[in-house]
Design a protein around this motif. Structure first.
Motif, short mmCIF file in Angstrom:
data_model
loop_
_atom_site.label_atom_id
_atom_site.label_comp_id
_atom_site.label_asym_id
_atom_site.label_seq_id
_atom_site.Cartn_x
_atom_site.Cartn_y
_atom_site.Cartn_z
N GLU A 68 29.19 22.28 20.72
CA GLU A 68 30.11 22.81 20.00
C GLU A 68 31.09 23.43 21.00
N HIS A 69 32.12 23.77 20.82
CA HIS A 69 33.41 24.19 21.60
C HIS A 69 33.51 25.73 21.48
N GLU A 70 32.78 26.44 22.16
CA GLU A 70 33.16 28.06 21.47
C GLU A 70 34.54 28.56 22.50
N ILE A 71 34.95 29.62 21.55
CA ILE A 71 35.88 30.41 21.83
C ILE A 71 35.22 31.69 22.81
N ILE A 72 35.63 31.74 24.05
CA ILE A 72 35.16 32.72 24.57
C ILE A 72 35.95 34.03 24.73
N PRO A 73 35.76 35.08 24.17
CA PRO A 73 36.71 35.97 24.18
C PRO A 73 36.73 36.95 25.72
N VAL A 74 37.99 37.12 25.96
CA VAL A 74 38.31 37.70 27.16
C VAL A 74 39.11 39.00 26.97
N MET A 76 41.11 42.23 27.10
CA MET A 76 42.38 42.28 27.52
C MET A 76 42.70 43.04 28.78
N GLU A 77 41.60 44.06 29.13
CA GLU A 77 41.77 44.56 30.49
C GLU A 77 41.81 43.71 31.85
N LEU A 78 41.18 42.45 31.51
CA LEU A 78 41.05 41.35 32.46
C LEU A 78 42.17 40.51 32.35
N MET A 79 43.11 40.49 31.33
CA MET A 79 44.41 39.79 31.19
C MET A 79 45.56 40.59 31.99
N HIS A 80 45.57 41.69 32.10
CA HIS A 80 46.48 42.39 32.99
C HIS A 80 46.66 42.13 34.47
N GLY A 125 35.43 34.63 37.68
CA GLY A 125 34.15 35.65 37.73
C GLY A 125 33.67 35.51 35.93
N VAL A 126 34.59 35.42 35.02
CA VAL A 126 34.18 35.07 33.78
C VAL A 126 33.37 33.64 33.47
#
Length: 131
Positions: A68-74, A76-80, A125-126
């Motif tokens: 399965e290809h999972e979508i891993i939530p990131v 939002m604070e990591l996206m800034h 890191g993620v």
């Protein structure tokens, strides 16, 4: 269609070859695969053939619907990203953009000169903790 006897024989060979591959991987430090093969009376080509067959058997044993290809939530604070001011001169605008593609587990990350070091560090890191 393979007979049950030939399937059992192949399964037995694969188990033996898997044990042989494991022995080679546990060879003493500094001993090359070539040296290990000579010490165990097997050609290097035959060793790599057996290794390929063991890997193929392992892949064949994985049910195709289990991948399965999972979508891993990131978060939002990591996206800034940190603000980066870039100056573009006329020469760099004419050149092709240089980049680095990092691929693993079916994912590709493209890193350019404009990629924030902070963002890249967070994403790597993620990814380091993805199973």
């Amino acid at each position: 269609m393979k007979s049950q006897t030939s399937q059992v024989a192949r399964s037995c060979r694969i188990r033996e070859w898997a044990a042989m591959v494991q022995e080679c991987r546990n060879r003493p430090n500094g001993m090359s695969v070539d040296e290990w093969c000579r010490a165990n009376n097997i050609t290097k080509a035959n060793y790599y053939y057996r290794l390929a067959q063991v890997r193929k058997a392992c892949l064949d044993s994985i049910p195709s619907d289990s991948v399965e290809h999972e979508i891993i939530p990131v978060p939002m604070e990591l996206m800034h990203t940190e603000s980066v001011s870039t100056a573009v001169d006329s020469n760099s605008a004419l050149m092709d953009e240089s980049f680095l593609d990092i691929s693993a587990n079916g994912m590709t990350i493209r890193v350019t000169e404009q990629t924030s070091g902070f963002l890249l560090k967070k994403v790597l890191g993620v990814l380091a903790h993805v199973e």
